[in-house]
Design an enzyme around this catalytic site. Structure first.
Site, PDB file in Angstrom:
ATOM      1  N   CYS A 210      20.502  62.856  50.384  1.00 43.34           N
ATOM      2  CA  CYS A 210      20.127  61.660  50.999  1.00 43.34           C
ATOM      3  C   CYS A 210      21.300  60.904  51.559  1.00 43.34           C
ATOM      4  O   CYS A 210      21.093  59.646  51.709  1.00 43.34           O
ATOM      5  CB  CYS A 210      19.406  60.682  49.797  1.00 43.34           C
ATOM      6  SG  CYS A 210      17.847  61.562  49.085  1.00 43.34           S
TER       7      CYS A 210
ATOM      8  N   GLY B 290      10.645  59.697  50.981  1.00 46.14           N
ATOM      9  CA  GLY B 290      10.909  59.939  52.510  1.00 46.14           C
ATOM     10  C   GLY B 290       9.613  59.714  53.194  1.00 46.14           C
ATOM     11  O   GLY B 290       8.930  60.717  52.865  1.00 46.14           O
TER      12      GLY B 290
ATOM     13  N   ARG C  65      10.311  62.910  59.121  1.00 44.96           N
ATOM     14  CA  ARG C  65      10.417  61.667  58.207  1.00 44.96           C
ATOM     15  C   ARG C  65      11.732  60.928  58.571  1.00 44.96           C
ATOM     16  O   ARG C  65      12.668  61.542  59.317  1.00 44.96           O
ATOM     17  CB  ARG C  65      10.227  62.246  56.957  1.00 44.96           C
ATOM     18  CG  ARG C  65      11.337  62.909  56.348  1.00 44.96           C
ATOM     19  CD  ARG C  65      11.454  63.167  54.766  1.00 44.96           C
ATOM     20  NE  ARG C  65      12.231  64.391  54.414  1.00 44.96           N
ATOM     21  CZ  ARG C  65      13.664  64.237  54.399  1.00 44.96           C
ATOM     22  NH1 ARG C  65      14.137  62.921  54.900  1.00 44.96           N
ATOM     23  NH2 ARG C  65      14.453  65.166  53.879  1.00 44.96           N
ATOM     24  N   GLY C  66      11.578  59.852  57.937  1.00 48.97           N
ATOM     25  CA  GLY C  66      12.907  59.011  58.180  1.00 48.97           C
ATOM     26  C   GLY C  66      14.008  59.521  56.936  1.00 48.97           C
ATOM     27  O   GLY C  66      13.554  60.754  56.316  1.00 48.97           O
ATOM     28  N   GLY C  67      14.877  59.148  56.829  1.00 50.07           N
ATOM     29  CA  GLY C  67      16.039  59.433  55.630  1.00 50.07           C
ATOM     30  C   GLY C  67      16.966  60.448  56.096  1.00 50.07           C
ATOM     31  O   GLY C  67      17.022  60.922  57.460  1.00 50.07           O
TER      32      GLY C  67
ATOM     33  N   TRP D  41      16.733  68.423  48.848  1.00 48.17           N
ATOM     34  CA  TRP D  41      16.410  69.528  48.540  1.00 48.17           C
ATOM     35  C   TRP D  41      14.963  69.643  47.931  1.00 48.17           C
ATOM     36  O   TRP D  41      14.441  68.772  47.164  1.00 48.17           O
ATOM     37  CB  TRP D  41      17.322  70.561  47.644  1.00 48.17           C
ATOM     38  CG  TRP D  41      16.752  71.584  46.914  1.00 48.17           C
ATOM     39  CD1 TRP D  41      17.128  72.772  47.245  1.00 48.17           C
ATOM     40  CD2 TRP D  41      16.293  71.770  45.622  1.00 48.17           C
ATOM     41  NE1 TRP D  41      16.629  73.771  46.402  1.00 48.17           N
ATOM     42  CE2 TRP D  41      15.885  73.177  45.418  1.00 48.17           C
ATOM     43  CE3 TRP D  41      15.915  70.835  44.726  1.00 48.17           C
ATOM     44  CZ2 TRP D  41      15.505  73.778  44.395  1.00 48.17           C
ATOM     45  CZ3 TRP D  41      15.313  71.368  43.589  1.00 48.17           C
ATOM     46  CH2 TRP D  41      14.943  72.637  43.365  1.00 48.17           C
TER      47      TRP D  41
ATOM     48  N   ALA E 177       9.466  63.243  46.018  1.00 47.28           N
ATOM     49  CA  ALA E 177       9.928  64.396  45.174  1.00 47.28           C
ATOM     50  C   ALA E 177      10.469  64.087  43.995  1.00 47.28           C
ATOM     51  O   ALA E 177      11.789  63.385  43.781  1.00 47.28           O
ATOM     52  CB  ALA E 177      10.791  65.237  45.944  1.00 47.28           C
TER      53      ALA E 177
ATOM     54  N   ILE F  27      19.164  64.238  54.393  1.00 50.05           N
ATOM     55  CA  ILE F  27      18.792  65.795  53.760  1.00 50.05           C
ATOM     56  C   ILE F  27      18.687  65.505  52.417  1.00 50.05           C
ATOM     57  O   ILE F  27      18.924  64.700  51.518  1.00 50.05           O
ATOM     58  CB  ILE F  27      19.914  66.723  54.086  1.00 50.05           C
ATOM     59  CG1 ILE F  27      19.502  68.184  53.979  1.00 50.05           C
ATOM     60  CG2 ILE F  27      21.052  66.240  53.536  1.00 50.05           C
ATOM     61  CD1 ILE F  27      20.443  69.134  54.657  1.00 50.05           C
TER      62      ILE F  27
END
Length: 212
Positions: free
Chosen positions: A172, A143, A72-74, A78, A156, A76
């Site tokens: 992010c 994302g 996906r884009g973006g 959790w 999320a 990190i």
């Protein structure tokens, strides 16, 4: 019609790779026309997922939570117990990706408003944000990726999850803001299973509406 799939809630947490395989299978079926557009709702076992723009310094150092690189884009983020994860497998033109993300944000803003939380969009930043103590805290991350005109990955929403794991990363890629949850904002123990049906209805309203 939007079909909803709910493969598991705590204690039946879904390992990330299992959820990824489910996404891919349903994505292929939606692309081929073998099934209708589908919203997957689940809770993951604890994991960090790193999008294509994640910098090395934003990754966790040490610890026992796995890190999985995703397409996906973006950057990190959790996922884990207490967080409602939604994977909308829906048709999206590449030219409409930004509009699609904005619609997801508005849907989530309406969803948390039912709990007395005033969510907001911020120019230049994806997700849903809550103002607190002069700053901004993210309550929902987004994302996405579009392949063959069908989206995957998604959102999320922090419900009653612990916020400690975010301290191991730069969530992010944003270092000047924090994170929050429905439970933290309201003092109510709202679990993903408590809000899943409302999320499915809110998504259907947002994406099945007929233009005037």
């Amino acid at each position: 019609m939007i079909e909803t799939v709910e493969p598991g809630y705590s204690p039946d947490l879904v390992e990330y790779r299992t959820g990824w395989e489910l996404q891919q299978r349903i994505h292929d079926e939606v692309v081929s026309g073998a099934r209708p557009e589908t919203l997957i709702l689940l809770e993951h076992a604890s994991v960090f997922t790193a999008g294509s723009r994640t910098a090395q310094h934003e990754r966790p150092h040490g610890g026992d939570i796995p890190v999985i690189d995703v397409n996906r884009g973006g950057k990190i983020t959790w996922h884990g117990p207490g967080q409602l994860v939604g994977y909308p497998i829906v048709r999206v033109s590449r030219d409409d990706v930004v509009a699609y993300v904005r619609r997801l944000e508005r849907m989530l803003i309406d969803l948390v408003a039912a709990y007395g939380i005033e969510g907001a969009q911020i120019d230049g930043r994806s997700g849903v944000w809550v103002a607190r103590d002069g700053g901004w805290n993210k309550i929902a991350a987004i994302g996405v990726r579009v392949e063959r005109s069908v989206a995957m990955h998604g959102f999320a929403l922090n419900c009653n999850n612990a916020l400690d794991p975010y301290g191991a990363i730069v969530p992010c890629g944003i270092s000047d803001a924090g994170v929050t949850s429905i439970a933290h904002e309201t003092g109510r123990d709202v679990a993903p299973r408590d809000i899943a049906a409302d999320a499915a209805r809110a998504f259907a309203r947002a994406f099945e509406e007929v233009p005037a």
